[in-house]
Design a protein around this motif. Structure first.
Motif, PDB file in Angstrom:
ATOM      1  N   LEU A  68      12.250 -75.183  -4.059  1.00 21.92           N
ATOM      2  CA  LEU A  68      10.889 -74.650  -4.073  1.00 21.92           C
ATOM      3  C   LEU A  68      10.714 -73.574  -3.000  1.00 21.92           C
ATOM      4  O   LEU A  68      10.091 -72.546  -3.243  1.00 21.92           O
ATOM      5  CB  LEU A  68       9.873 -75.774  -3.856  1.00 21.92           C
ATOM      6  CG  LEU A  68       8.402 -75.380  -3.852  1.00 21.92           C
ATOM      7  CD1 LEU A  68       8.000 -74.829  -5.219  1.00 21.92           C
ATOM      8  CD2 LEU A  68       7.539 -76.573  -3.486  1.00 21.92           C
ATOM      9  N   GLN A  69      11.293 -73.795  -1.832  1.00 14.92           N
ATOM     10  CA  GLN A  69      11.155 -72.832  -0.740  1.00 14.92           C
ATOM     11  C   GLN A  69      11.868 -71.515  -1.046  1.00 14.92           C
ATOM     12  O   GLN A  69      11.421 -70.462  -0.615  1.00 14.92           O
ATOM     13  CB  GLN A  69      11.688 -73.411   0.573  1.00 14.92           C
ATOM     14  CG  GLN A  69      10.845 -74.547   1.121  1.00 14.92           C
ATOM     15  CD  GLN A  69       9.449 -74.122   1.494  1.00 14.92           C
ATOM     16  OE1 GLN A  69       8.570 -74.013   0.642  1.00 14.92           O
ATOM     17  NE2 GLN A  69       9.227 -73.857   2.759  1.00 14.92           N
ATOM     18  N   SER A  70      12.971 -71.580  -1.777  1.00 14.89           N
ATOM     19  CA  SER A  70      13.731 -70.362  -2.065  1.00 14.89           C
ATOM     20  C   SER A  70      13.394 -69.763  -3.432  1.00 14.89           C
ATOM     21  O   SER A  70      13.992 -68.771  -3.834  1.00 14.89           O
ATOM     22  CB  SER A  70      15.228 -70.658  -1.983  1.00 14.89           C
ATOM     23  OG  SER A  70      15.592 -71.609  -2.961  1.00 14.89           O
ATOM     24  N   MET A  71      12.439 -70.355  -4.141  1.00 15.70           N
ATOM     25  CA  MET A  71      12.071 -69.885  -5.474  1.00 15.70           C
ATOM     26  C   MET A  71      11.409 -68.504  -5.381  1.00 15.70           C
ATOM     27  O   MET A  71      10.468 -68.318  -4.611  1.00 15.70           O
ATOM     28  CB  MET A  71      11.100 -70.882  -6.119  1.00 15.70           C
ATOM     29  CG  MET A  71      10.643 -70.495  -7.504  1.00 15.70           C
ATOM     30  SD  MET A  71       9.445 -71.701  -8.134  1.00 15.70           S
ATOM     31  CE  MET A  71      10.477 -73.125  -8.309  1.00 15.70           C
ATOM     32  N   PRO A  72      11.900 -67.534  -6.154  1.00 14.48           N
ATOM     33  CA  PRO A  72      11.293 -66.206  -6.089  1.00 14.48           C
ATOM     34  C   PRO A  72       9.875 -66.167  -6.668  1.00 14.48           C
ATOM     35  O   PRO A  72       9.027 -65.436  -6.182  1.00 14.48           O
ATOM     36  CB  PRO A  72      12.249 -65.328  -6.897  1.00 14.48           C
ATOM     37  CG  PRO A  72      13.036 -66.255  -7.738  1.00 14.48           C
ATOM     38  CD  PRO A  72      13.048 -67.583  -7.043  1.00 14.48           C
ATOM     39  N   GLY A  73       9.604 -66.938  -7.688  1.00  9.80           N
ATOM     40  CA  GLY A  73       8.277 -66.936  -8.313  1.00  9.80           C
ATOM     41  C   GLY A  73       7.509 -68.186  -7.958  1.00  9.80           C
ATOM     42  O   GLY A  73       7.186 -68.993  -8.824  1.00  9.80           O
ATOM     43  N   ARG A  74       7.206 -68.366  -6.669  1.00 10.04           N
ATOM     44  CA  ARG A  74       6.456 -69.551  -6.236  1.00 10.04           C
ATOM     45  C   ARG A  74       5.091 -69.591  -6.922  1.00 10.04           C
ATOM     46  O   ARG A  74       4.523 -68.552  -7.229  1.00 10.04           O
ATOM     47  CB  ARG A  74       6.234 -69.504  -4.731  1.00 10.04           C
ATOM     48  CG  ARG A  74       7.455 -69.745  -3.917  1.00 10.04           C
ATOM     49  CD  ARG A  74       7.160 -69.503  -2.455  1.00 10.04           C
ATOM     50  NE  ARG A  74       6.127 -70.382  -1.955  1.00 10.04           N
ATOM     51  CZ  ARG A  74       6.361 -71.527  -1.304  1.00 10.04           C
ATOM     52  NH1 ARG A  74       7.597 -71.908  -1.111  1.00 10.04           N
ATOM     53  NH2 ARG A  74       5.376 -72.252  -0.857  1.00 10.04           N
ATOM     54  N   PRO A  75       4.558 -70.788  -7.151  1.00  8.64           N
ATOM     55  CA  PRO A  75       3.217 -70.877  -7.739  1.00  8.64           C
ATOM     56  C   PRO A  75       2.192 -70.153  -6.874  1.00  8.64           C
ATOM     57  O   PRO A  75       2.228 -70.237  -5.647  1.00  8.64           O
ATOM     58  CB  PRO A  75       2.945 -72.385  -7.757  1.00  8.64           C
ATOM     59  CG  PRO A  75       4.290 -73.011  -7.765  1.00  8.64           C
ATOM     60  CD  PRO A  75       5.169 -72.101  -6.975  1.00  8.64           C
ATOM     61  N   ARG A  76       1.299 -69.440  -7.529  1.00  6.55           N
ATOM     62  CA  ARG A  76       0.254 -68.708  -6.804  1.00  6.55           C
ATOM     63  C   ARG A  76      -0.631 -69.678  -6.037  1.00  6.55           C
ATOM     64  O   ARG A  76      -0.961 -70.741  -6.518  1.00  6.55           O
ATOM     65  CB  ARG A  76      -0.620 -67.937  -7.780  1.00  6.55           C
ATOM     66  CG  ARG A  76      -0.041 -66.627  -8.192  1.00  6.55           C
ATOM     67  CD  ARG A  76      -0.994 -65.898  -9.125  1.00  6.55           C
ATOM     68  NE  ARG A  76      -2.192 -65.437  -8.455  1.00  6.55           N
ATOM     69  CZ  ARG A  76      -2.334 -64.211  -7.951  1.00  6.55           C
ATOM     70  NH1 ARG A  76      -1.342 -63.363  -8.039  1.00  6.55           N
ATOM     71  NH2 ARG A  76      -3.462 -63.848  -7.380  1.00  6.55           N
ATOM     72  N   GLY A  77      -0.997 -69.282  -4.850  1.00  4.17           N
ATOM     73  CA  GLY A  77      -1.897 -70.093  -4.052  1.00  4.17           C
ATOM     74  C   GLY A  77      -1.202 -71.045  -3.110  1.00  4.17           C
ATOM     75  O   GLY A  77      -1.835 -71.605  -2.220  1.00  4.17           O
ATOM     76  N   LEU A  78       0.094 -71.257  -3.269  1.00  4.15           N
ATOM     77  CA  LEU A  78       0.827 -72.195  -2.421  1.00  4.15           C
ATOM     78  C   LEU A  78       1.291 -71.488  -1.161  1.00  4.15           C
ATOM     79  O   LEU A  78       1.948 -70.445  -1.221  1.00  4.15           O
ATOM     80  CB  LEU A  78       2.024 -72.761  -3.180  1.00  4.15           C
ATOM     81  CG  LEU A  78       2.829 -73.853  -2.469  1.00  4.15           C
ATOM     82  CD1 LEU A  78       1.956 -75.082  -2.252  1.00  4.15           C
ATOM     83  CD2 LEU A  78       4.052 -74.222  -3.289  1.00  4.15           C
ATOM     84  N   ALA A  79       0.943 -72.044  -0.006  1.00  9.27           N
ATOM     85  CA  ALA A  79       1.351 -71.460   1.275  1.00  9.27           C
ATOM     86  C   ALA A  79       2.858 -71.636   1.458  1.00  9.27           C
ATOM     87  O   ALA A  79       3.456 -72.560   0.900  1.00  9.27           O
ATOM     88  CB  ALA A  79       0.599 -72.124   2.413  1.00  9.27           C
ATOM     89  N   PRO A  80       3.499 -70.773   2.241  1.00 10.54           N
ATOM     90  CA  PRO A  80       4.956 -70.845   2.393  1.00 10.54           C
ATOM     91  C   PRO A  80       5.448 -72.042   3.199  1.00 10.54           C
ATOM     92  O   PRO A  80       6.606 -72.411   3.101  1.00 10.54           O
ATOM     93  CB  PRO A  80       5.308 -69.541   3.105  1.00 10.54           C
ATOM     94  CG  PRO A  80       4.057 -69.082   3.734  1.00 10.54           C
ATOM     95  CD  PRO A  80       2.933 -69.614   2.908  1.00 10.54           C
ATOM     96  N   HIS A  81       4.595 -72.662   3.988  1.00 12.40           N
ATOM     97  CA  HIS A  81       5.041 -73.789   4.803  1.00 12.40           C
ATOM     98  C   HIS A  81       4.512 -75.108   4.235  1.00 12.40           C
ATOM     99  O   HIS A  81       3.400 -75.181   3.747  1.00 12.40           O
ATOM    100  CB  HIS A  81       4.576 -73.617   6.250  1.00 12.40           C
ATOM    101  CG  HIS A  81       3.092 -73.469   6.376  1.00 12.40           C
ATOM    102  ND1 HIS A  81       2.460 -72.264   6.168  1.00 12.40           N
ATOM    103  CD2 HIS A  81       2.122 -74.367   6.645  1.00 12.40           C
ATOM    104  CE1 HIS A  81       1.160 -72.429   6.322  1.00 12.40           C
ATOM    105  NE2 HIS A  81       0.919 -73.681   6.598  1.00 12.40           N
TER     106      HIS A  81
END
Length: 105
Positions: A68-81
């Motif tokens: 999930l942390q390295s996913m290029p298309g992270r879900p919108r709205g999700l903070a990186p930490h």
């Protein structure tokens, strides 16, 4: 399996929850249902809001966390930490979830 506390942008909690569940993760975002009565129109309006605004609880393995942390298309709205919860924190979260889920039913 560890549980993580994730911060989301305001108003994107439910959409982010659905996007993470579509990835196969176990996500909890409690819902607070409130009804409002308008005296002028004599109608009820029901609002569904997050029980804990801006936060999600995600249960996942270490491999899923790194994916999930390295996913290029992270879900919108999700903070990186993401913050991993301790055992004591999890007991408090489980009590809160039981209280919210009881009120939903």
């Amino acid at each position: 399996m560890p549980t993580y506390l994730a911060y989301t942008r305001s108003g994107t909690e439910f959409a982010t929850e659905e996007a993470l569940e579509a990835l196969g993760l176990t996500v909890w975002c409690g819902r607070a249902v409130q009804s409002h009565y308008n005296r002028k129109t004599q109608e009820y309006r029901v609002e569904v809001n997050p029980a804990l605004p801006n936060y999600l609880f995600i249960t996942m393995t270490d491999a899923e966390y790194h994916a999930l942390q390295s996913m290029p298309g992270r879900p919108r709205g999700l903070a990186p930490h993401l913050t991993q919860l301790t055992d004591g924190d999890m007991r408090d979260v489980e009590r809160f979830q039981a209280m919210v889920d009881f009120n939903e039913g």
